[in-house]
Design an enzyme around this catalytic site. Structure first.
Site, mmCIF file in Angstrom:
data_model
loop_
_atom_site.group_PDB
_atom_site.id
_atom_site.type_symbol
_atom_site.label_atom_id
_atom_site.label_comp_id
_atom_site.label_asym_id
_atom_site.label_seq_id
_atom_site.Cartn_x
_atom_site.Cartn_y
_atom_site.Cartn_z
ATOM 1 N N CYS A 180 -0.991 2.565 4.092
ATOM 2 C CA CYS A 180 0.109 2.269 3.130
ATOM 3 C C CYS A 180 0.108 1.419 2.122
ATOM 4 O O CYS A 180 -0.261 0.164 2.327
ATOM 5 C CB CYS A 180 1.365 1.969 4.012
ATOM 6 S SG CYS A 180 2.575 1.245 3.471
ATOM 7 N N CYS A 185 2.528 -1.583 2.099
ATOM 8 C CA CYS A 185 2.288 -2.447 3.316
ATOM 9 C C CYS A 185 0.904 -3.439 3.001
ATOM 10 O O CYS A 185 0.775 -4.458 3.328
ATOM 11 C CB CYS A 185 1.636 -1.710 4.445
ATOM 12 S SG CYS A 185 2.972 -0.677 4.906
#
Length: 143
Positions: free
Chosen positions: A68, A71
């Site tokens: 991600c 993230c």
């Protein structure tokens, strides 16, 4: 017999210290927990997660995934807040701990859930500015 008991107690104390260290806790010279860890705690299992929630008053949990992009943008903010605030930061890899992510209704990453005294106080989906997250922690008395 007393020597054996002393050895057992010494081993138990050493093990308690190791477990607290793994959980990111530190103790002062009296043996009491001193503040929150200066680095995020990487959650290894649902039981470990429950131990962290029970051991710390304010826990900001970052549900993330290695793949991600957002993230990865959030990771340094979480690390800085761990070092700068009284809140405990926990990181949960949703791919490794899918059951934990489902239990907390995480549908997208990154999702941060703030726990206060073991209860959900706030849920944040997506990347936020460090100052926004800090204000949230200040509101809970952990900044």
């Amino acid at each position: 017999m007393s020597e054996t008991s002393d050895k057992l107690e010494s081993i138990r104390e050493q093990k308690r210290t190791e477990i607290k260290s793994e959980m990111g806790e530190t103790t002062d010279e009296t043996g009491t927990t001193a503040g929150s860890p200066d680095e995020p705690i990487h959650i290894r299992s649902p039981d470990h997660f429950n131990e962290v929630l029970e051991s710390h008053d304010v826990v900001l949990t970052d549900f993330h995934a290695d793949w991600c992009g957002p993230c990865k943008m959030l990771a340094p903010i979480v690390e800085e807040l761990a070092a700068e605030t009284d809140a405990t930061m926990a990181k949960v890899d949703v791919d490794e701990l899918q059951q934990l992510a489902q239990q907390h209704r995480v549908q997208g990453v990154p999702t941060m859930i703030l726990f206060v005294d073991g209860e959900v106080a706030e849920r944040i989906v997506g990347v936020r500015e460090k100052s926004d997250i800090r204000r949230l922690l200040e509101r809970e008395g952990a900044a």
